[in-house]
Design a protein around this motif. Structure first.
Motif, PDB file in Angstrom:
ATOM      1  N   UNK A   1      12.141  -1.334  -3.739  1.00  0.00           N
ATOM      2  CA  UNK A   1      11.648  -2.580  -4.329  1.00  0.00           C
ATOM      3  C   UNK A   1      10.985  -3.455  -3.272  1.00  0.00           C
ATOM      4  N   UNK A   2      11.570  -3.531  -2.083  1.00  0.00           N
ATOM      5  CA  UNK A   2      10.966  -4.327  -1.022  1.00  0.00           C
ATOM      6  C   UNK A   2       9.603  -3.799  -0.623  1.00  0.00           C
ATOM      7  N   UNK A   3       9.463  -2.458  -0.537  1.00  0.00           N
ATOM      8  CA  UNK A   3       8.201  -1.857  -0.126  1.00  0.00           C
ATOM      9  C   UNK A   3       7.134  -1.999  -1.203  1.00  0.00           C
ATOM     10  N   UNK A   4       7.447  -1.586  -2.422  1.00  0.00           N
ATOM     11  CA  UNK A   4       6.472  -1.666  -3.512  1.00  0.00           C
ATOM     12  C   UNK A   4       6.119  -3.120  -3.819  1.00  0.00           C
ATOM     13  N   UNK A   5       7.143  -3.974  -3.847  1.00  0.00           N
ATOM     14  CA  UNK A   5       6.895  -5.381  -4.132  1.00  0.00           C
ATOM     15  C   UNK A   5       5.996  -6.026  -3.102  1.00  0.00           C
ATOM     16  N   UNK A   6       6.182  -5.685  -1.822  1.00  0.00           N
ATOM     17  CA  UNK A   6       5.344  -6.252  -0.778  1.00  0.00           C
ATOM     18  C   UNK A   6       3.903  -5.783  -0.890  1.00  0.00           C
ATOM     19  N   UNK A   7       3.694  -4.547  -1.281  1.00  0.00           N
ATOM     20  CA  UNK A   7       2.331  -4.037  -1.467  1.00  0.00           C
ATOM     21  C   UNK A   7       1.624  -4.787  -2.594  1.00  0.00           C
ATOM     22  N   UNK A   8       2.290  -4.930  -3.721  1.00  0.00           N
ATOM     23  CA  UNK A   8       1.697  -5.642  -4.854  1.00  0.00           C
ATOM     24  C   UNK A   8       1.494  -7.119  -4.523  1.00  0.00           C
ATOM     25  N   UNK A   9       2.432  -7.699  -3.809  1.00  0.00           N
ATOM     26  CA  UNK A   9       2.314  -9.111  -3.447  1.00  0.00           C
ATOM     27  C   UNK A   9       1.141  -9.342  -2.497  1.00  0.00           C
ATOM     28  N   UNK A  10       0.847  -8.365  -1.648  1.00  0.00           N
ATOM     29  CA  UNK A  10      -0.319  -8.478  -0.785  1.00  0.00           C
ATOM     30  C   UNK A  10      -1.592  -8.642  -1.591  1.00  0.00           C
TER      31      UNK A  10
ATOM     32  N   UNK B   1       6.927  -2.828   9.404  1.00  0.00           N
ATOM     33  CA  UNK B   1       6.523  -1.987   8.275  1.00  0.00           C
ATOM     34  C   UNK B   1       6.181  -2.795   7.044  1.00  0.00           C
ATOM     35  N   UNK B   2       6.954  -3.843   6.779  1.00  0.00           N
ATOM     36  CA  UNK B   2       6.689  -4.686   5.616  1.00  0.00           C
ATOM     37  C   UNK B   2       5.353  -5.414   5.747  1.00  0.00           C
ATOM     38  N   UNK B   3       5.039  -5.883   6.951  1.00  0.00           N
ATOM     39  CA  UNK B   3       3.751  -6.545   7.176  1.00  0.00           C
ATOM     40  C   UNK B   3       2.604  -5.573   6.954  1.00  0.00           C
ATOM     41  N   UNK B   4       2.753  -4.340   7.430  1.00  0.00           N
ATOM     42  CA  UNK B   4       1.690  -3.344   7.261  1.00  0.00           C
ATOM     43  C   UNK B   4       1.477  -3.029   5.776  1.00  0.00           C
ATOM     44  N   UNK B   5       2.553  -2.853   5.027  1.00  0.00           N
ATOM     45  CA  UNK B   5       2.436  -2.574   3.592  1.00  0.00           C
ATOM     46  C   UNK B   5       1.777  -3.748   2.878  1.00  0.00           C
ATOM     47  N   UNK B   6       2.199  -4.964   3.203  1.00  0.00           N
ATOM     48  CA  UNK B   6       1.608  -6.148   2.593  1.00  0.00           C
ATOM     49  C   UNK B   6       0.115  -6.238   2.921  1.00  0.00           C
ATOM     50  N   UNK B   7      -0.250  -5.885   4.158  1.00  0.00           N
ATOM     51  CA  UNK B   7      -1.648  -5.932   4.569  1.00  0.00           C
ATOM     52  C   UNK B   7      -2.510  -4.929   3.832  1.00  0.00           C
ATOM     53  N   UNK B   8      -1.983  -3.744   3.546  1.00  0.00           N
ATOM     54  CA  UNK B   8      -2.743  -2.754   2.785  1.00  0.00           C
ATOM     55  C   UNK B   8      -3.068  -3.277   1.387  1.00  0.00           C
ATOM     56  N   UNK B   9      -2.083  -3.898   0.753  1.00  0.00           N
ATOM     57  CA  UNK B   9      -2.326  -4.479  -0.568  1.00  0.00           C
ATOM     58  C   UNK B   9      -3.327  -5.615  -0.507  1.00  0.00           C
ATOM     59  N   UNK B  10      -3.300  -6.377   0.589  1.00  0.00           N
ATOM     60  CA  UNK B  10      -4.198  -7.529   0.720  1.00  0.00           C
ATOM     61  C   UNK B  10      -5.649  -7.103   0.854  1.00  0.00           C
ATOM     62  N   UNK B  11      -5.907  -5.962   1.469  1.00  0.00           N
ATOM     63  CA  UNK B  11      -7.292  -5.514   1.662  1.00  0.00           C
ATOM     64  C   UNK B  11      -7.968  -5.206   0.326  1.00  0.00           C
ATOM     65  N   UNK B  12      -7.265  -4.542  -0.567  1.00  0.00           N
ATOM     66  CA  UNK B  12      -7.898  -4.116  -1.822  1.00  0.00           C
ATOM     67  C   UNK B  12      -7.932  -5.228  -2.870  1.00  0.00           C
ATOM     68  N   UNK B  13      -7.092  -6.250  -2.717  1.00  0.00           N
ATOM     69  CA  UNK B  13      -7.003  -7.298  -3.727  1.00  0.00           C
ATOM     70  C   UNK B  13      -8.309  -7.981  -4.058  1.00  0.00           C
ATOM     71  N   UNK B  14      -9.018  -8.580  -3.069  1.00  0.00           N
ATOM     72  CA  UNK B  14     -10.267  -9.279  -3.390  1.00  0.00           C
ATOM     73  C   UNK B  14     -11.319  -8.389  -4.026  1.00  0.00           C
ATOM     74  N   UNK B  15     -11.397  -7.123  -3.610  1.00  0.00           N
ATOM     75  CA  UNK B  15     -12.425  -6.236  -4.153  1.00  0.00           C
ATOM     76  C   UNK B  15     -12.193  -5.950  -5.628  1.00  0.00           C
ATOM     77  N   UNK B  16     -10.936  -5.773  -6.013  1.00  0.00           N
ATOM     78  CA  UNK B  16     -10.632  -5.547  -7.430  1.00  0.00           C
ATOM     79  C   UNK B  16     -10.947  -6.795  -8.241  1.00  0.00           C
ATOM     80  N   UNK B  17     -10.574  -7.955  -7.718  1.00  0.00           N
ATOM     81  CA  UNK B  17     -10.842  -9.210  -8.431  1.00  0.00           C
ATOM     82  C   UNK B  17     -12.340  -9.445  -8.578  1.00  0.00           C
TER      83      UNK B  17
END
Length: 421
Positions: free
Chosen positions: A202-211, A327-343
């Motif tokens: 939950x911490x890993x998946x949640x951090x990715x989505x939150x990014x 690791x949590x920062x890296x996962x969050x950062x991966x989610x953050x990169x794709x977020x603006x492009x999808x929006x």
């Protein structure tokens, strides 16, 4: 609290100005892009460049500091930031802007690492929690004040870019002229992503989505405002409402986090975010409605970062917490990169309200996954959970490790207190 201010006022003043500059450039670029005729798709990958650079900086900046030291890294990256902020207005080209955003993200990440290293060095075991709280408050105040500064001049000219460059340049003076010596720099090797996923899915998946949520709010909120036809004043109020909500809701959610099953809290606040996003998607309401929705979404999304870290710590040994932060920062950062492009793509295809639809989908996914995880294992008792420590999603690995150190110290104190009873 006065002791924290006495020992760290120079760093906090510098961070206030730094966040004012960073918050101003994000909103300003979103508005200026519309003036230059750039589409939401174009601006989406321009804005994503910051998060790409930030993720790279969080990995490379520690090695740079080890090679040449805090002061040299800070001065070099500071110069790059000031230059990039001026160059935005000099050549409004989407490819050039993307390059500048990558450089800015990398440079801000490195600057945060240096500043937060000094902050960590100035904190003691007794003041660490207060230092973190003050640091978070200063960050949020800086971003909110930046929205007010946006109204000082025409975003179609040079003046605001000069202001943001000057604000960032001034932020370096109190930090570099601080009497504190450069601290010894140490960072923990990040935990493998597989091990992190096993420890806390939950911490890993949640951090990715939150990014993805955070990067949409930080990078695309101003672009949503321009697409909705808001003027500059309205856009700044809308963006400010998001960060004000994040600042004011951080501590009550943290208080609840230490007194209940954190998965229930995650389900509850992500469900609130989903409902607010769903309402804004299908109801073309008033400006006041968007302020309220922005406050709610900011109020639930910003504390989620700290909540996911605290929940992950519940399933880790003390010696593994610092490694997990990387690791949590890296996962969050991966989610953050794709977020603006999808929006950006969604806003072009389906209209500006897709901004809220995207956030609503991610909120729903976080809520549903948290409910699923509740069926997979029992929650630890409240007495055995780690301490919730407020931290911003824009923090560097140093800030997150500082939060982890505080959580470990509090856990050890509680164990010693229990052993004495």
């Amino acid at each position: 609290m006065f002791g924290v201010l006495k020992n760290s006022w120079a760093l906090l003043v510098g961070m206030l100005l730094l966040m004012l500059g960073n918050g101003l450039q994000g909103t300003l670029l979103g508005i200026r892009g519309a003036i230059e005729g750039f589409s939401p798709v174009t601006m989406s990958w321009v804005m994503a460049g910051y998060f790409l650079g930030f993720l790279g900086g969080s990995r490379l900046a520690p090695e740079m500091i080890r090679r040449v030291g805090h002061v040299r890294v800070f001065a070099a990256l500071a110069s790059l930031i000031s230059a990039c902020l001026i160059l935005y207005a000099a050549w409004p080209n989407q490819y050039f802007w993307f390059f500048l955003r990558v450089v800015l993200g990398f440079s801000f990440s490195g600057v945060y690492v240096v500043a937060e290293s000094w902050l960590n060095d100035s904190a003691t075991n007794e003041t660490r929690g207060q230092t973190l709280s003050m640091y978070l408050i200063v960050q949020m105040i800086g971003i909110v004040l930046a929205q007010w500064v946006m109204n000082f001049a025409d975003p179609g000219g040079y003046t605001l870019f000069v202001i943001v460059s000057v604000a960032v340049s001034l932020s370096f003076a109190p930090i570099l002229l601080s009497v504190s010596p450069a601290p010894q720099f140490q960072t923990t090797k990040p935990m493998r992503l597989y091990d992190l996923m096993v420890a806390s899915p939950l911490g890993a998946v949640g951090n990715f989505l939150l990014g993805g949520v955070f990067s949409a709010l930080f990078g695309m909120a101003a672009i949503f405002g321009t697409e909705k036809g808001m003027d500059v004043s309205d856009i700044t109020w809308f963006v400010a409402s998001i960060y004000t909500g994040g600042m004011l809701c951080q501590f009550p959610i943290g208080w609840l986090s230490d007194r209940m099953d954190r998965r229930i809290l995650i389900v509850a606040i992500t469900a609130i975010g989903f409902v607010a996003s769903l309402f804004a998607t299908f109801v073309d309401g008033t400006f006041v409605m968007y302020l309220v929705v922005g406050f709610i979404i900011g109020g639930v999304s910003n504390p989620l970062y700290s909540l996911y870290i605290a929940y992950t710590n519940d399933f880790l040994e003390h010696e593994d917490m610092a490694a997990a932060s990387g690791g949590l920062i890296f996962i969050n950062g991966l989610g953050a990169i794709v977020g603006p492009m999808i929006v950006g793509w969604a806003m072009t295809q389906f209209g500006p309200n897709s901004f809220f639809a995207y956030i609503g989908v991610l909120m729903a996914m976080m809520s549903l996954y948290a409910m699923y995880r509740m069926t997979q294992r029992a929650a630890p008792s409240v007495e055995d959970t780690s301490v919730y420590t407020p931290i911003s999603p824009s923090g560097s690995p140093v800030a997150v490790e500082l939060a982890q150190e505080y959580a470990i110290e509090m856990a050890l104190e509680e164990e010693q207190h229990a052993a004495q009873e």
